[in-house]
Design an enzyme around this catalytic site. Structure first.
Site, short mmCIF file in Angstrom:
data_model
loop_
_atom_site.label_atom_id
_atom_site.label_comp_id
_atom_site.label_asym_id
_atom_site.label_seq_id
_atom_site.Cartn_x
_atom_site.Cartn_y
_atom_site.Cartn_z
N GLU A 4 -1.65 -0.22 -6.83
CA GLU A 4 -0.74 -0.33 -7.34
C GLU A 4 -0.69 -0.53 -9.41
O GLU A 4 0.43 -0.03 -9.93
CB GLU A 4 0.51 -0.84 -6.65
CG GLU A 4 0.15 -2.67 -7.23
CD GLU A 4 1.22 -3.57 -6.21
OE1 GLU A 4 2.12 -4.28 -7.18
OE2 GLU A 4 2.14 -3.39 -5.45
N GLU A 16 10.83 13.84 5.64
CA GLU A 16 11.96 14.20 7.21
C GLU A 16 12.89 15.54 6.62
O GLU A 16 13.62 15.67 6.97
CB GLU A 16 13.14 12.95 7.17
CG GLU A 16 12.35 12.61 8.09
CD GLU A 16 12.30 10.60 8.49
OE1 GLU A 16 13.78 10.65 7.73
OE2 GLU A 16 12.39 9.96 9.28
#
Length: 268
Positions: free
Chosen positions: A110, A79
């Site tokens: 992960e 963004e």
């Protein structure tokens, strides 16, 4: 370390609650998040100031994380270009498991302590840059490994975690620890922990962009004009700043392509 994020919910028998009771419970827990962030403002200030100084000298900002945390980093990074008109490689979000993991969980991604550095090397990360690790638990191996290796290469490191005293904070020059307490659904860290991380990310990237001169007054003068709503907003910004008619502002914006350039042209 005390894994507060894994502690038992303050609510029992959630499966027997009414819809309104569930909603009220979640809302009551969410109300506490901003206060937890407030307690961490001194840590957030240190991290933000350090990142801004690096970026003023040409450095970039990288986020790494897994699951919800990784997705939040990708959102914040993605963004920045449309909001502030910065290049797409100024702020980069990387998630364990690659872009596939944005939509679908990648099993055990992960847990790979060496993959984060491999992912970062694809962007030629170097000592001018900053790396912020995102992990509610504060223990995610992918993030620990990335931060530890980055630190050895002279890269500024920080983190946003929701447990205190974990290995991710220890691997960070500027740790931010926002302890929001147990989740409404035990261990569901996409809830309060995710909200806390989103709030801190908003604060970090917004303040850095202000420091880089990407905000004038209270306006995002370098935003990308990628749809009719944003063109209208930009036109109104130009009109207000120059105290001119909307149509005249629209012409200036069309001619110069950005609010900043349109305003500068109109002032001369």
């Amino acid at each position: 370390m005390n894994r507060v994020t894994e502690q038992e919910s303050n609510y029992s028998h959630i499966d027997q609650m009414s819809v309104m009771e569930v909603l009220q419970g979640i809302n009551n827990e969410d109300k506490t998040v901003a206060f937890a962030v407030e307690k961490s403002l001194p840590q957030i200030e240190k991290l933000t100031s350090a990142v801004a100084e690096r970026m003023k000298k040409g450095g970039r900002l990288f986020y790494i994380g897994a699951g919800t945390s990784g997705r939040l980093g990708v959102v914040d990074a993605s963004e920045c270009p449309p909001t502030y008109g910065v290049p797409f490689d100024w702020v980069v979000g990387i998630i364990a498991g690659g872009d596939t993991a944005i939509r679908k969980a990648v099993e055990f991604a992960e847990d790979d302590a060496v993959q984060a550095w491999k992912d970062l090397e694809e962007f030629d990360i170097n000592e001018k840059d900053c790396l912020v690790g995102l992990a509610a638990s504060g223990t995610t191996p992918y993030v620990v490994g990335g931060l530890s290796t980055a630190r050895k290469h002279g890269i500024l490191t920080g983190c946003i975690v929701c447990n205190a005293g974990g290995p991710i904070a220890a691997a960070s020059d500027f740790p931010v620890e926002v302890v929001v307490g147990p989740e409404f659904i035990t261990g569901s860290t996409r809830m309060k922990s995710g909200t806390a991380q989103k709030l801190v990310l908003n604060m970090l990237s917004t303040t850095v962009m202000v420091q880089l001169g990407r905000v004038v007054g209270n306006k995002m003068v370098d935003m990308q004009l990628t749809n009719h709503k944003l063109v209208d907003r930009g036109t109104q910004m130009v009109a207000d700043e120059l105290n001119i008619a909307y149509d005249e502002a629209a012409d200036l914006l069309t001619q110069h392509g950005s609010v900043r350039k349109a305003v500068e042209a109109g002032q001369h």
